[in-house]
Design a protein around this motif. Structure first.
Motif, short mmCIF file in Angstrom:
data_model
loop_
_atom_site.label_atom_id
_atom_site.label_comp_id
_atom_site.label_asym_id
_atom_site.label_seq_id
_atom_site.Cartn_x
_atom_site.Cartn_y
_atom_site.Cartn_z
N GLY A 118 0.66 -1.12 0.06
CA GLY A 118 -0.01 0.07 0.00
C GLY A 118 0.80 1.21 -0.09
N LEU A 119 0.07 2.24 0.21
CA LEU A 119 0.69 3.88 0.17
C LEU A 119 1.19 4.24 1.50
CD1 LEU A 119 -1.64 5.28 -2.73
CD2 LEU A 119 0.65 4.70 -2.90
N THR A 120 0.64 3.73 2.42
CA THR A 120 1.06 4.34 3.74
C THR A 120 2.45 3.50 4.25
OG1 THR A 120 -0.19 2.66 4.80
CG2 THR A 120 -1.38 4.84 4.19
N ILE A 121 3.05 4.55 5.26
CA ILE A 121 4.00 3.86 6.00
C ILE A 121 3.72 3.57 7.40
CG2 ILE A 121 5.73 5.09 4.42
CD1 ILE A 121 5.84 7.17 6.61
N SER A 122 4.64 2.81 7.98
CA SER A 122 4.44 2.45 9.42
C SER A 122 5.85 2.21 10.28
CB SER A 122 3.62 1.01 9.63
OG SER A 122 3.34 0.89 10.82
N THR A 123 5.61 2.65 11.34
CA THR A 123 6.74 2.56 12.28
C THR A 123 6.81 0.98 13.12
OG1 THR A 123 5.78 3.60 14.08
CG2 THR A 123 7.22 4.97 12.32
N LYS A 124 5.49 0.43 12.84
CA LYS A 124 5.29 -0.73 13.37
C LYS A 124 5.75 -2.19 12.67
CE LYS A 124 3.02 1.67 16.32
NZ LYS A 124 3.67 1.81 17.88
N ALA A 125 6.55 -2.96 13.43
CA ALA A 125 6.99 -4.00 12.74
C ALA A 125 6.01 -4.98 12.19
CB ALA A 125 7.99 -4.83 13.74
N ASP A 126 4.82 -5.18 13.21
CA ASP A 126 3.76 -6.04 12.77
C ASP A 126 2.85 -5.41 11.65
OD1 ASP A 126 1.64 -5.29 15.83
OD2 ASP A 126 2.25 -4.03 14.05
N GLY A 127 3.20 -4.28 11.34
CA GLY A 127 2.59 -3.73 10.14
C GLY A 127 3.08 -4.16 8.66
N MET A 128 4.32 -4.80 8.76
CA MET A 128 5.02 -5.24 7.53
C MET A 128 4.47 -6.59 6.96
SD MET A 128 6.90 -2.66 7.33
CE MET A 128 6.10 -1.41 8.33
N ASN A 129 4.49 -6.45 5.43
CA ASN A 129 4.18 -7.66 5.08
C ASN A 129 5.27 -8.61 4.75
OD1 ASN A 129 1.94 -5.41 3.83
ND2 ASN A 129 0.94 -7.18 4.64
N TYR A 130 6.37 -8.23 4.30
CA TYR A 130 7.44 -8.78 3.99
C TYR A 130 8.79 -8.56 4.80
CZ TYR A 130 4.28 -10.63 0.26
OH TYR A 130 3.20 -11.09 -0.36
N TRP A 131 9.60 -9.54 4.93
CA TRP A 131 10.89 -9.35 5.68
C TRP A 131 12.01 -9.77 4.77
CZ3 TRP A 131 11.33 -6.18 9.86
CH2 TRP A 131 10.07 -5.57 10.44
N GLY A 132 13.22 -9.18 4.77
CA GLY A 132 14.29 -9.73 4.53
C GLY A 132 14.82 -10.63 5.66
N LYS A 133 16.18 -11.56 5.58
CA LYS A 133 16.83 -12.15 6.46
C LYS A 133 17.54 -11.26 7.39
CE LYS A 133 16.28 -16.31 4.01
NZ LYS A 133 16.84 -17.61 3.47
N GLY A 134 17.92 -10.23 6.94
CA GLY A 134 18.91 -9.52 7.73
C GLY A 134 20.07 -9.37 7.64
N THR A 135 20.93 -8.33 8.08
CA THR A 135 22.32 -8.12 7.99
C THR A 135 22.95 -7.76 9.24
OG1 THR A 135 24.19 -7.60 6.49
CG2 THR A 135 22.28 -5.97 6.87
N LEU A 136 23.94 -8.32 9.66
CA LEU A 136 24.20 -7.84 11.00
C LEU A 136 25.38 -6.78 10.99
CD1 LEU A 136 24.26 -8.51 14.20
CD2 LEU A 136 26.28 -10.16 13.60
N VAL A 137 25.35 -5.71 11.87
CA VAL A 137 26.13 -4.55 11.99
C VAL A 137 26.64 -4.55 13.25
CG1 VAL A 137 26.26 -2.09 12.12
CG2 VAL A 137 24.93 -3.08 10.36
N THR A 138 27.86 -4.62 13.28
CA THR A 138 28.48 -4.55 14.81
C THR A 138 29.53 -3.37 14.83
OG1 THR A 138 28.61 -7.08 14.83
CG2 THR A 138 30.08 -5.87 16.46
N VAL A 139 29.24 -2.51 15.83
CA VAL A 139 30.06 -1.47 16.10
C VAL A 139 30.87 -1.46 17.27
CG1 VAL A 139 30.07 1.25 16.27
CG2 VAL A 139 28.22 -0.06 14.85
N SER A 140 32.15 -1.47 17.05
CA SER A 140 33.08 -1.57 18.22
C SER A 140 33.41 -0.29 18.97
CB SER A 140 34.32 -2.29 17.74
OG SER A 140 35.21 -1.62 16.93
N SER A 141 33.60 -0.18 20.38
CA SER A 141 33.94 1.00 20.87
C SER A 141 35.47 1.42 20.82
CB SER A 141 33.48 1.06 22.30
OG SER A 141 34.11 0.11 22.90
#
Length: 124
Positions: free
Chosen positions: A101-124
């Protein structure tokens, strides 16, 4: 149906930058808005960034505002997340998501499809 594949994650020192990519392939003619979420270990998935359908408005979580930029390349069916001035608290798995659809959302449960993710690690 939409398939999403993220890439670009990795290990970076605090203050550094990374650019995540999300390649999308669609098998229907539906309209989708694209979003980025992240999930740190032991925490719930949280909204990071999105843009409206026309691409002229962007929205960010307060925690990343001014440091992250969402963009897209329609010709490549790819959405990007440029992450600058990274902090250790940005460490998480980053997910691309599509909402029908045309609307956006900030809610994860409002999404229809997801990727598998990519890991970001930030060291101090």
């Amino acid at each position: 149906q939409v398939q999403l594949v993220e890439s670009g994650g990795g290990l970076v020192q605090a203050g550094g930058s990374l650019r995540l990519s999300c390649a999308a392939s669609r098998r229907d003619s539906s309209i989708y808005t694209m979003h980025w979420f992240r999930q740190a270990p032991g925490k719930e998935r949280e909204f990071v960034a999105t843009m409206n359908w026309s691409g002229d408005s962007t929205y960010y979580a307060d925690s990343v505002k001014g440091r992250f930029t969402i963009s897209r390349d329609n010709a490549k069916n790819t959405v990007y997340l440029q992450m600058n001035s990274l902090k250790p608290e940005d460490t998480a798995a980053y997910y691309c998501a599509a909402k029908r659809g045309l609307t956006i959302s900030t809610k994860a449960d409002g999404m229809n499809y997801w990727g598998k993710g990519t890991l970001v690690t930030v060291s101090s």
